[in-house]
Design an enzyme around this catalytic site. Sequence first.
Site, mmCIF file in Angstrom:
data_model
loop_
_atom_site.group_PDB
_atom_site.id
_atom_site.type_symbol
_atom_site.label_atom_id
_atom_site.label_comp_id
_atom_site.label_asym_id
_atom_site.label_seq_id
_atom_site.Cartn_x
_atom_site.Cartn_y
_atom_site.Cartn_z
ATOM 1 N N GLU A 484 -0.044 6.379 -4.954
ATOM 2 C CA GLU A 484 0.215 5.036 -5.506
ATOM 3 C C GLU A 484 -0.622 4.719 -6.697
ATOM 4 O O GLU A 484 -0.592 3.763 -7.097
ATOM 5 C CB GLU A 484 -0.590 4.085 -4.329
ATOM 6 C CG GLU A 484 0.304 4.130 -2.950
ATOM 7 C CD GLU A 484 -0.606 3.575 -1.786
ATOM 8 O OE1 GLU A 484 -1.762 3.357 -1.814
ATOM 9 O OE2 GLU A 484 0.016 2.873 -0.928
ATOM 10 N N LYS A 596 -3.516 10.476 -6.156
ATOM 11 C CA LYS A 596 -4.274 9.490 -5.119
ATOM 12 C C LYS A 596 -4.603 10.361 -3.748
ATOM 13 O O LYS A 596 -5.524 10.410 -3.240
ATOM 14 C CB LYS A 596 -3.543 8.305 -4.898
ATOM 15 C CG LYS A 596 -4.497 7.434 -4.021
ATOM 16 C CD LYS A 596 -4.021 6.040 -3.677
ATOM 17 C CE LYS A 596 -4.788 5.258 -2.685
ATOM 18 N NZ LYS A 596 -4.232 3.838 -2.402
ATOM 19 N N GLN A 597 -3.308 10.859 -3.341
ATOM 20 C CA GLN A 597 -3.422 11.399 -1.856
ATOM 21 C C GLN A 597 -2.214 12.341 -1.821
ATOM 22 O O GLN A 597 -1.265 12.253 -2.586
ATOM 23 C CB GLN A 597 -3.285 10.206 -0.942
ATOM 24 C CG GLN A 597 -2.031 9.764 -0.685
ATOM 25 C CD GLN A 597 -1.911 8.103 -0.348
ATOM 26 O OE1 GLN A 597 -2.276 7.165 -0.625
ATOM 27 N NE2 GLN A 597 -1.684 8.222 1.025
HETATM 28 O O1 IFM Z 1 -0.646 3.360 4.004
HETATM 29 C C1 IFM Z 1 -1.921 3.468 3.257
HETATM 30 C C2 IFM Z 1 -1.403 4.228 1.928
HETATM 31 O O2 IFM Z 1 -0.889 5.607 2.025
HETATM 32 C C3 IFM Z 1 -2.717 4.256 1.163
HETATM 33 N N1 IFM Z 1 -3.334 3.027 0.941
HETATM 34 C C4 IFM Z 1 -3.656 2.485 2.381
HETATM 35 C C5 IFM Z 1 -2.612 2.198 3.224
HETATM 36 C C6 IFM Z 1 -3.002 1.795 4.459
HETATM 37 O O3 IFM Z 1 -3.901 2.701 5.378
#
Ligand code: IFM
Length: 779
Positions: A484, A596-597
Amino acid sequence: MARTVWCTSDPLWLLREEGFNLAREHELESLLAISNGYVGNRASLAEGTPLSSPATFAAGVFRHPQTPGSTPQLLILPDWTGIRIWIEGYLLNMNEGHVLEHQRVLDMLHGALWRTWRHRDPRGRETSILGYRLASIADRHLLLQSVTLKPENYSGTVQLEASIELPPDLDPSLPPDWKTRRNAERPNVLPLAFRMQAPDKHVLAFAVAGQLLCSRFDGKREVIIEERRIVERFTASLERGAECQLLRAVSIFTSRDTNNLPEHAVDHANSVFACGFDALARAHSLGWRERWEGADVQVEGDDELQSALRFSTYHLIAAANPEDPRVSIGARALTGEAYKGHVFWDTEIFMLPFYIHTYPAAARALLSYRFHTLDAAREKARSAGFRGAMYPWESADSGQETTPRAVISPNGEIIPVLNGDMEIHITADVAFAIWQYWNATGDDEFLRSTGIEIMLETARFWASRGVLEQDSRYHIRHVIGPDEYHENVDDNAYTNLMATWNLRHGAAAARIVQSRWPDVWGELSARLRVSDEEIELWLKFADAMFTGFNPETDIFEQFSGYFGKEPIDLKSFEPRSAAMDVILGHHRIQQTNVVKQADVVMAMYLLWNDFAAEIREANFQYYEPRTGHGSSLSPAIHALVAARLGNRSLAQQYLRQASEIDLSNNMGNAAGGVHAAAMGGLWQAIVFGFAGVQPEDNCIAIMPNMLSHWRRISFPFRWRNRLLRVSVEPGSIHVGVSGDGEIKLRLGNGSAFVASPGHDYRAEFECTGSNSWQHGDTK
Ligand code: IFM
């Protein structure tokens, strides 16, 4: 007086918090929360502290504030846990006098919270207190609480005040309708009930049956009704060393359950109390033991990890309610207010595999929520100019989009939130979860009645969301992927790969229903107007999908233009105590290559068998050093993929990070509730990563990747009405099969074979350290 219920003494089943540190109160309220999937309660101290924020939530009960820009949030229900103790007029509290001993213990085996507290008040009187609380898994409308009190070095008059109190944000202009109704059969039990109109037309009813047991109860019981509180006050004269015990059963119902409030609640409280407190507590404990029987993962040789796994599994068990197909699990389950109780992809992609393979009824209920909200997803697609169903990035009770339009960042920036419009991969994630459930359970009835419609409508969405452009490739532009940090990008690899999957599996699901249940297909295809030509088009778009794959490097470009982003050396920021978007700022981070992930790595994992081993390896090696793990969802997936790739040191490092997210509060935000997706991710990392289980279309493959200090990993695993008892030791795999009929297994590097129920199978395996997952490749 005998202690009515027992806590296990095995430390590996206990989460223990010694002493008292006011600064950690909010975090502990989350970690030690109790829940049964219908109702959840944060572990605030019964007498309160200056920082306590007691909260009880009921799944699906949201309030919808009317202020501009606000989104629905889980309603905080009246607090039923308040108990204050007065010794000869002195209110026992943690701030005055001397805390001789204080311990809170979450008994994860039995799903109950205990508290032992020994206190010397300023006059030197020493009192010991034992508190107990649970949200019954045997009867989800029931909450139990008890307090046992003993004057250690004095005799005197003790008052216990047990209350139900309205939370501050409930409008006092809608006063609750308090009632008391004596129970003729049990004069020592006084059910108190109230009904109240809560925001958004919710009606809540609580009934409390309280009972004081002590050797010399002088009969003094008062009910005090105040504007925001109803208090039951018991007065007793206690001899030194003699215990007294307050037992409370609380029934809770909302207008989501029944119209007949609060009679339902009072009748329920009366009838459950007639069973006796001990029997109720035992039924609950038994329910938890049964759930553990089907879910406990044991890791021998690593007590720390064992405790963390139990902690995660405890919260996952506590979060689900197989009896309610209209609710799903929010990002923080029912343990805190963060994300307002909203549901994300967290449920389908991170938590659901745990339920599918340990408690399929809960998995089915969770997916049914997506069926009940399908019309809202259709409406979202329609109003955005697309066809089919477009699931909301965040959702609450109705299934409408509930992502906020803006947030304030930790460094004070007001940031527009585009995810509600752009983080569209959730639509494919929902379809993916439907298919995983069906494949793992063989629940054809679910596919026919529920799953197929979602599979078709989601495929249809993808066929309208992208465009077949002049380069003859199908492009999906203006999206946000799991990473994100990069907004409004074109052709996010995860999104496009999952959309491809959805298009193909929408078509596959259609063919299955067409051939196996032509009547169902006839009705459905007529109602949804799905034609063979439309299905052909899905396959055409899937084949033409742009994925950013470079065959020379084997790497997927995370989105168009990613490779041109400013390279950042994440190592140079270590050790760091803030997420990279906080350090670099929202705008700057978008210009960099910091991920980010897990994004491409997430796709590698979910679509594992669609990629050759060298592609999985190349993409992990490329993206892992560029990933900042700004989300709690990321470490567990990295642990899983690293384990499968045989990279043990990285796997171990990420496993530790994943297991500490709440226990060490390493994201710094556990106060808002536990991170339920990370918990599901941890389960997946062990089962699918380290133990190396891989459910395939018609086979369960197991290729372990053990850490060297582990002696054994063992766990139950459900697959198509069979229960597999899997046990992995260094160099050997053991599987016991029970249930209905034969299944196919492939253990280690061996070939697939047919396994029969009632038999145990053993295989030796040689773990080569790297790329141990060689089989199953399709490319
Ligand atoms: O769904 C996640 C997202 O991938 C990263 N931000 C937090 C959300 C809720 O856990």
